[in-house]
Design a protein around this motif. Structure first.
Motif, short mmCIF file in Angstrom:
data_model
loop_
_atom_site.label_atom_id
_atom_site.label_comp_id
_atom_site.label_asym_id
_atom_site.label_seq_id
_atom_site.Cartn_x
_atom_site.Cartn_y
_atom_site.Cartn_z
N GLY A 109 0.82 -1.20 0.00
CA GLY A 109 0.00 0.00 0.00
C GLY A 109 0.85 1.24 0.00
N SER A 110 0.22 2.35 -0.21
CA SER A 110 0.90 3.64 -0.12
C SER A 110 -0.09 4.65 0.44
CB SER A 110 1.41 4.08 -1.48
OG SER A 110 0.33 4.33 -2.34
N LEU A 111 0.42 5.77 0.87
CA LEU A 111 -0.46 6.82 1.37
C LEU A 111 -1.33 7.31 0.22
CD1 LEU A 111 1.92 8.88 3.64
CD2 LEU A 111 0.14 7.32 4.35
N SER A 112 -2.56 7.56 0.52
CA SER A 112 -3.48 8.08 -0.48
C SER A 112 -2.99 9.42 -1.01
CB SER A 112 -4.85 8.26 0.15
OG SER A 112 -5.64 9.11 -0.61
N VAL A 113 -3.33 9.73 -2.24
CA VAL A 113 -2.96 11.03 -2.79
C VAL A 113 -3.60 12.15 -1.99
CG1 VAL A 113 -2.61 10.20 -5.13
CG2 VAL A 113 -4.86 10.97 -4.46
N PHE A 114 -4.65 11.86 -1.24
CA PHE A 114 -5.29 12.88 -0.43
C PHE A 114 -4.40 13.31 0.73
CE2 PHE A 114 -8.93 10.41 -2.09
CZ PHE A 114 -9.43 11.39 -2.92
N VAL A 154 11.02 4.75 14.95
CA VAL A 154 11.53 4.91 13.59
C VAL A 154 10.43 4.62 12.57
CG1 VAL A 154 13.16 3.98 11.87
CG2 VAL A 154 13.95 4.49 14.20
N ALA A 155 9.63 3.59 12.82
CA ALA A 155 8.53 3.26 11.91
C ALA A 155 7.52 4.40 11.84
CB ALA A 155 7.85 1.96 12.35
N VAL A 156 7.18 4.97 12.99
CA VAL A 156 6.24 6.10 13.03
C VAL A 156 6.84 7.30 12.28
CG1 VAL A 156 5.14 7.79 14.57
CG2 VAL A 156 5.04 5.35 15.11
N MET A 157 8.11 7.58 12.52
CA MET A 157 8.78 8.69 11.84
C MET A 157 8.81 8.46 10.33
SD MET A 157 10.33 11.63 12.15
CE MET A 157 10.85 11.80 13.85
N CYS A 158 9.03 7.23 9.90
CA CYS A 158 9.04 6.92 8.46
C CYS A 158 7.69 7.24 7.82
CB CYS A 158 9.37 5.44 8.23
SG CYS A 158 11.10 5.03 8.38
N VAL A 159 6.61 6.86 8.48
CA VAL A 159 5.27 7.13 7.96
C VAL A 159 5.03 8.64 7.90
CG1 VAL A 159 2.79 6.86 8.40
CG2 VAL A 159 4.33 4.91 8.68
N MET A 160 5.46 9.36 8.93
CA MET A 160 5.28 10.80 8.95
C MET A 160 6.08 11.47 7.83
SD MET A 160 5.30 11.29 13.09
CE MET A 160 5.09 13.06 13.11
N ILE A 161 7.29 11.01 7.60
CA ILE A 161 8.11 11.56 6.51
C ILE A 161 7.48 11.24 5.16
CG2 ILE A 161 10.32 11.35 5.30
CD1 ILE A 161 11.63 11.01 8.10
N ALA A 162 7.02 9.99 4.99
CA ALA A 162 6.40 9.58 3.73
C ALA A 162 5.18 10.43 3.41
CB ALA A 162 6.02 8.10 3.77
N ALA A 163 4.44 10.83 4.44
CA ALA A 163 3.25 11.65 4.23
C ALA A 163 3.62 13.04 3.70
CB ALA A 163 2.46 11.79 5.52
N ARG A 198 4.76 8.52 -4.27
CA ARG A 198 4.29 7.31 -3.61
C ARG A 198 5.44 6.50 -3.04
NH1 ARG A 198 -0.90 5.39 -4.52
NH2 ARG A 198 -2.11 6.73 -5.89
N THR A 199 5.14 5.84 -1.92
CA THR A 199 6.09 4.89 -1.34
C THR A 199 5.33 3.59 -1.07
OG1 THR A 199 5.61 5.65 0.90
CG2 THR A 199 7.48 6.67 -0.21
N ASP A 200 6.07 2.51 -0.95
CA ASP A 200 5.48 1.23 -0.58
C ASP A 200 5.34 1.27 0.95
OD1 ASP A 200 4.95 -1.39 0.17
OD2 ASP A 200 6.38 -2.27 -1.24
N LEU A 201 4.19 1.68 1.41
CA LEU A 201 3.98 1.94 2.83
C LEU A 201 4.11 0.69 3.69
CD1 LEU A 201 3.37 4.21 4.82
CD2 LEU A 201 0.95 3.75 4.49
N PRO A 204 21.74 3.29 0.22
CA PRO A 204 20.34 2.90 0.07
C PRO A 204 19.95 2.80 -1.41
CG PRO A 204 20.55 4.57 1.76
CD PRO A 204 21.88 4.48 1.07
N GLY A 205 19.18 1.76 -1.74
CA GLY A 205 18.87 1.49 -3.14
C GLY A 205 17.44 1.80 -3.55
N ASN A 206 16.64 2.39 -2.66
CA ASN A 206 15.27 2.74 -3.02
C ASN A 206 14.78 3.87 -2.12
OD1 ASN A 206 14.20 1.43 -0.54
ND2 ASN A 206 14.71 -0.47 -1.59
N LYS A 207 13.63 4.43 -2.46
CA LYS A 207 13.07 5.57 -1.70
C LYS A 207 12.87 5.22 -0.23
CE LYS A 207 9.69 5.49 -4.49
NZ LYS A 207 8.46 5.62 -5.26
N GLU A 208 12.33 4.04 0.00
CA GLU A 208 12.03 3.62 1.37
C GLU A 208 13.31 3.50 2.20
OE1 GLU A 208 8.78 2.63 -1.38
OE2 GLU A 208 10.91 2.17 -1.44
#
Length: 192
Positions: free
Chosen positions: A20-25, A74-83, A88-91, A155-159
């Protein structure tokens, strides 16, 4: 796709399947820590309930923070950064990789010769343990192995780049006991 209301007109869509990824919204917007935590528990619940993560609660990471607490932060921070990012990221992979990035399962503060170069070797040990206990995809593997850049591989990808940044932010907050406001008008506060 299930949606959770997070603000008046903002919704976040959580995946029903594996990826999944964060919605465009929600991309490009600020996210509260509590909202990001819900996503982490939803997408990483199986990891958080595992025997290895229970062991992590007994190992110190930075100061008085356990490896479990650090991995969760770290997981929470990753989600906040991705937002905040415009792409898109592979959430699901982002959350899983973040939870497992320090899955080395030992107390690196103990006087054991095998822990002497912890900063350089723990990513590989975390990867070996995570690969043994869980089915990892290519993104998750790269995140775990490269999260210590520049002490480890590029690192080899966005995530993997997101976790590299998030891990350093959280480690700094834990070591220095500082609070960082991550959003405008006090909408997001991440305090260690």
């Amino acid at each position: 796709m299930k949606s959770i209301a997070v603000r008046d007109k903002m919704r976040i869509r959580l995946p029903q399947g594996d990826r999944g990824s964060l919605s465009v919204f929600y991309r490009g917007e600020n996210m509260r820590e509590s909202q990001a935590s819900k996503i982490v528990f939803r997408l990483g619940g199986d990891i958080l309930k595992s025997r290895g993560m229970a062991l992590e609660k007994g190992f110190r990471q930075h100061g008085t923070v356990s490896v479990y607490e650090h991995s969760l932060r770290v997981a929470v921070m990753c989600v906040m950064i991705a937002a905040l990012l415009p792409f898109r990221t592979d959430l699901t992979s982002l959350v899983r990789g973040a939870l497992l990035h320090d899955y080395f399962l030992y107390d690196w503060h103990s006087r054991d010769r095998s822990h002497r170069f912890h900063g350089f070797i723990h990513a590989k040990r975390a990867f070996q343990n995570a690969n043994r206990d869980f089915t990892l995809n290519r993104v998750e593997k790269n995140m775990i192995l490269s999260h210590m850049f520049p002490l480890g591989p590029l690192p080899g990808n966005k995530e993997a780049w997101i976790i590299t940044v998030a891990d350093k932010i959280c480690a700094l907050m834990e070591v220095c006991h500082i609070a960082i406001a991550l959003a405008r008008r006090n909408r997001v506060m991440f305090v260690s």
